[in-house]
Design a protein around this motif. Structure first.
Motif, mmCIF file in Angstrom:
data_model
loop_
_atom_site.group_PDB
_atom_site.id
_atom_site.type_symbol
_atom_site.label_atom_id
_atom_site.label_comp_id
_atom_site.label_asym_id
_atom_site.label_seq_id
_atom_site.Cartn_x
_atom_site.Cartn_y
_atom_site.Cartn_z
ATOM 1 N N CYS A 28 2.770 4.755 7.121
ATOM 2 C CA CYS A 28 2.502 3.589 5.648
ATOM 3 C C CYS A 28 3.040 2.443 6.769
ATOM 4 O O CYS A 28 4.092 1.937 6.999
ATOM 5 N N VAL A 29 2.420 1.438 6.964
ATOM 6 C CA VAL A 29 2.209 0.015 7.052
ATOM 7 C C VAL A 29 2.596 -1.323 5.595
ATOM 8 O O VAL A 29 1.899 -2.239 6.033
ATOM 9 N N GLY A 30 2.577 -0.263 4.061
ATOM 10 C CA GLY A 30 2.639 -1.473 3.222
ATOM 11 C C GLY A 30 1.559 -2.563 3.024
ATOM 12 O O GLY A 30 1.387 -3.589 2.789
ATOM 13 N N ALA A 31 0.316 -2.129 2.888
ATOM 14 C CA ALA A 31 -1.242 -3.084 3.547
ATOM 15 C C ALA A 31 -1.351 -3.190 1.927
ATOM 16 O O ALA A 31 -2.017 -3.988 1.269
ATOM 17 N N GLY A 32 -1.033 -2.031 0.774
ATOM 18 C CA GLY A 32 -1.314 -2.289 -0.269
ATOM 19 C C GLY A 32 -2.367 -1.709 -1.012
ATOM 20 O O GLY A 32 -2.485 -1.832 -1.996
ATOM 21 N N GLN A 33 -3.373 -1.473 0.228
ATOM 22 C CA GLN A 33 -4.442 -0.966 -0.627
ATOM 23 C C GLN A 33 -4.605 -0.079 -1.242
ATOM 24 O O GLN A 33 -5.565 0.220 -2.410
ATOM 25 N N CYS A 34 -3.966 0.846 -1.995
ATOM 26 C CA CYS A 34 -3.261 1.983 -2.606
ATOM 27 C C CYS A 34 -2.913 1.176 -3.825
ATOM 28 O O CYS A 34 -3.634 2.108 -5.370
ATOM 29 N N GLN B 236 4.292 -0.250 -4.680
ATOM 30 C CA GLN B 236 5.582 -0.761 -3.078
ATOM 31 C C GLN B 236 6.207 -0.977 -3.470
ATOM 32 O O GLN B 236 7.088 -1.543 -3.969
ATOM 33 N N VAL C 224 5.116 2.993 0.488
ATOM 34 C CA VAL C 224 4.515 3.367 -0.769
ATOM 35 C C VAL C 224 4.767 3.732 -1.176
ATOM 36 O O VAL C 224 6.000 4.748 -1.260
ATOM 37 N N CYS D 244 -6.900 3.918 2.928
ATOM 38 C CA CYS D 244 -5.505 3.817 3.934
ATOM 39 C C CYS D 244 -5.790 3.982 4.878
ATOM 40 O O CYS D 244 -6.565 4.571 5.511
ATOM 41 N N PRO D 245 -5.565 2.046 5.473
ATOM 42 C CA PRO D 245 -5.770 1.773 7.136
ATOM 43 C C PRO D 245 -4.503 2.841 7.647
ATOM 44 O O PRO D 245 -5.530 3.209 9.299
ATOM 45 N N SER D 246 -3.177 2.598 7.680
ATOM 46 C CA SER D 246 -2.407 3.989 8.557
ATOM 47 C C SER D 246 -2.947 5.732 8.315
ATOM 48 O O SER D 246 -1.960 6.338 8.939
ATOM 49 N N ALA E 97 -1.982 7.252 5.684
ATOM 50 C CA ALA E 97 -0.433 7.825 5.237
ATOM 51 C C ALA E 97 -0.867 8.625 3.989
ATOM 52 O O ALA E 97 0.370 9.519 3.534
ATOM 53 N N LEU E 98 -1.989 8.572 3.673
ATOM 54 C CA LEU E 98 -1.886 9.495 2.392
ATOM 55 C C LEU E 98 -2.820 10.860 2.841
ATOM 56 O O LEU E 98 -3.375 10.015 3.253
HETATM 57 S S1 SF4 Z 1 -0.153 4.402 1.796
HETATM 58 FE FE1 SF4 Z 1 -1.792 3.456 3.381
HETATM 59 S S2 SF4 Z 1 -2.403 1.753 1.417
HETATM 60 FE FE2 SF4 Z 1 -0.678 2.621 0.755
HETATM 61 S S3 SF4 Z 1 0.847 1.167 1.639
HETATM 62 FE FE3 SF4 Z 1 1.150 2.422 2.491
HETATM 63 S S4 SF4 Z 1 -0.326 1.437 4.755
HETATM 64 FE FE4 SF4 Z 1 -1.198 1.198 2.502
#
Ligand code: SF4
Lengths: 404, 66
Positions: B11-17, B27, B34, B57-59, B61-62
Motif C-alpha cells: 500500500c502506498v496510501g493513495a486513498g483511492q480505495c 486510512q 489502508v 488501487c495503484p500499488s 495492494a488489494l
Molecule cells: S490500498 Fe491501494 S488504493 Fe487503498 S490506500 Fe493503499 S495503495 Fe491506495
C-alpha cells in the motif's frame, strides 16, 4: 539504446506539442492504434525510447518492478538535450525504487490521507472565498489564472508545508522556469539552486525552532534534514502549478458547456465525477510516467531490453478506445477512475486527494457565487501552454454581470 | 464468502480505495496505509465497489479471496 530485433530502423521524432486542447497529439493516437500499441520514437534528447500508447500496457509497466524510476540512470527518458544536473539534492521519493521508496513515501502519506484533506476543507474554502471576493471587487475582465487558479493551490501548499506566503512570487517564477521547455539548461539549473538554497535555510530555521507544519513534523520525526529538503522541493513544485492548470482548464471547459454547468450547480454530487473526467481528458502531466527498463521485458509482442528508455503516452492512453467508451468525448458523468492522469503504481500522485478537494471547492464555489461568469475571449484562442511540461493555460480572461 | 485482503507492505496510501467505498476502507492516521473496516462485502453493490477498488488501487495492494 533500444534496438528493433537487430534491424536498425530510424525511429520518428516524437511530437510533444498539442494542437487541440481536448485531444492527444494525432501522432500519439496513431502510435497507440498500431498493431502492438508499442513503437520506438526518438526523443528531443536524441534518445530512442519505447512509447507505450495503450492504457493496459502503461498500467502493466507502472506496476512492474523491472521498470525503474531512477532519473539519474543515463537512459532515463529526457525531453531536453542537456543532461539534467544531479547532486544538488538527494533523490526524492519519485526517483526511488523499492526497497528505498516505501519508507520515504510512508514518512509522509499520513499528511495526505482522505481524512486529513477533509480537515483542510474549511481553510481552503476560506482561501477560495477571499480570492473570489477580491476578483469581484476588481476590474473586469479579470484573469482567472492570476486571480484564482494560481494563488489558491499555491497558498494551500505553502501553508501546509509551512512556507511563508510572502515568498509565493519567488516560488511562482522559479517553478515556471522549471516547467517550461523554453528556458536554457543554465536558467533551469539556476532556478533549482535558488529554490534549494531558500528551502535549506527555511528547514534550518525550523530545525532550530520547531513549527507544527508538515516540514516541522518531518524534522520532529527524526527525518534527515537533507531528505526533508528533497521532499519540500518535490511537494512545492508538484503542488504549485498542476492544480492551477486543472482549475483553468476545468473552468473553461465548464463555461463552454452551459447546460452541464447548470446541472452541476444544482447537484454538487456531480462535481467529483466531473473532476475525474477533466483529469482524464486533459492528462496535464502527460510525460510524467517515464521509466527505464532494468531487465528484459516481453510486452505486447515486443522485447524491451534492460537499459531501454520507456515512455508512457499517457494522454493517448487516457483516450484509449479499448479502455473508455467514446473515449474522445467529454462526458462529465462518466465516473471512470482507471485513467493514469495521476500515474499508476507505487508512485501514483501523493497529493491527488488534495487536488480533488481543491478543484471541488473551487468549481462549486466559483459557479455558485458568480452564476453569470463567462469567458471574455473565445475558448479556442486562449494561450494554451504548448511549451510546458505541464499542460494548462497562461491566461483566462473572464467577466460577469453585476448582481441584479 | 468473498473477503477483501490488503497487503500493507504494498500500500502506498493513495486513498483511492477510500474514495471508492468509505464504508469499507479507511486510512491509518499514522502512516496513511489502508485499514479495511468492512472486509466482507454485504451485498452485490458492495462487492462491485470492492472490485473497482481492487482494479483502481495503484500499488496492487488489494485483492479478493473466496
Ligand atoms: S490500498 Fe491501494 S488504493 Fe487503498 S490506500 Fe493503499 S495503495 Fe491506495
Amino acid at each position: 539504446m533500444a534496438t528493433d530485433g537487430g534491424s536498425s530502423v530510424t525511429a520518428p521524432v516524437l511530437q510533444t506539442t498539442r494542437r487541440c486542447p481536448y485531444a492527444p497529439p494525432d501522432e500519439h493516437t496513431r502510435l497507440r492504434d498500431t498493431a502492438s500499441g508499442i513503437s520506438q520514437v526518438t526523443l528531443p534528447s536524441g534518445q530512442v525510447a519505447w512509447a507505450l500508447g495503450r492504457l493496459e500496457h502503461i498500467r502493466a509497466m507502472l506496476t512492474d518492478p523491472r521498470f525503474s524510476s531512477d532519473r539519474q540512470h543515463p537512459n532515463f527518458p529526457r525531453f531536453t538535450r542537456e543532461q539534467p544536473a544531479f547532486g544538488l539534492m538527494r533523490p526524492s521519493m519519485i526517483q526511488l525504487d523499492p526497497p528505498e521508496h516505501g519508507p520515504a513515501r510512508k514518512a509522509v502519506i499520513g499528511e495526505f490521507t482522505v481524512r486529513r484533506m477533509a480537515g483542510l476543507r474549511p481553510r481552503v474554502q476560506q482561501i477560495v472565498d477571499e480570492h473570489i471576493d477580491a476578483m469581484l471587487a476588481g476590474p473586469r475582465p479579470a484573469d482567472l489564472v492570476r486571480a484564482l487558479a494560481l494563488p489558491v493551490p499555491s497558498l494551500v501548499i505553502c501553508e501546509q508545508l509551512g512556507v511563508p506566503y510572502r515568498d509565493h512570487d519567488f516560488f511562482q517564477s522559479h517553478s515556471s522556469a522549471l516547467l517550461s521547455r523554453n528556458v536554457t539548461a543554465d536558467e533551469r539549473q539556476q532556478a533549482v539552486k535558488e529554490l534549494r538554497d531558500y528551502l535549506k535555510e527555511l528547514i534550518a530555521e525550523k530545525a532550530a525552532d520547531p513549527a507544527d507544519d508538515l516540514l516541522g513534523r518531518q524534522l520532529a520525526q527524526g527525518n534527515d534534514p537533507e531528505d526533508v529538503l528533497s521532499l519540500a522541493f518535490l511537494l512545492l513544485i508538484a503542488g504549485h502549478e498542476t492544480t492551477a492548470n486543472m482549475i483553468s482548464l476545468g473552468v473553461v471547459t465548464l463555461l463552454e458547456r452551459p447546460d452541464e454547468l447548470v446541472a452541476l450547480r444544482e447537484d454538487p454530487a456531480r462535481t467529483l465525477p466531473a473532476i475525474e473526467e477533466l483529469l482524464r481528458v486533459y492528462t496535464i502531466a502527460e510525460f510524467a510516467n517515464s521509466r527505464v527498463a532494468v531487465e528484459d521485458v516481453e510486452m505486447g509482442g515486443v522485447t524491451i531490453r534492460a537499459g531501454d528508455p520507456v515512455l508512457a503516452l499517457s494522454n493517448a492512453a487516457n483516450h484509449d478506445p479499448s479502455a473508455f467508451d467514446e473515449a474522445d468525448e467529454i462526458k462529465l458523468d462518466r465516473g471512470a477512475r482507471n485513467h493514469v492522469a495521476f500515474g499508476f503504481g507505487i508512485h501514483q500522485c501523493l497529493g491527488q486527494n488534495l487536488a480533488r478537494m481543491e478543484l471541488q471547492i473551487v468549481f462549486d464555489t466559483l459557479f455558485r457565487r458568480i452564476p453569470t461568469l463567462r469567458l471574455a475571449a473565445p475558448a479556442d484562442r486562449l494561450p494554451y501552454k504548448n511549451d510546458a511540461f505541464i499542460y494548462g493555460i497562461h491566461e483566462v480572461p473572464v467577466t460577469w454581470e453585476d448582481p441584479a | 464468502m468473498t473477503k477483501i485482503v490488503a497487503d500493507l507492505d504494498r500500500c502506498v496510501g493513495a486513498g483511492q480505495c477510500v474514495l471508492t467505498d468509505p464504508d469499507a476502507f479507511d486510512q491509518s492516521d499514522e502512516d496513511g496505509t489502508v485499514v479495511v473496516i468492512q472486509d466482507t462485502p454485504a451485498d452485490d453493490e458492495a462487492l462491485k465497489r470492492a472490485r473497482v477498488a481492487v482494479d483502481i488501487c495503484p500499488s496492487r495492494a488489494l485483492s479478493l479471496t473466496e
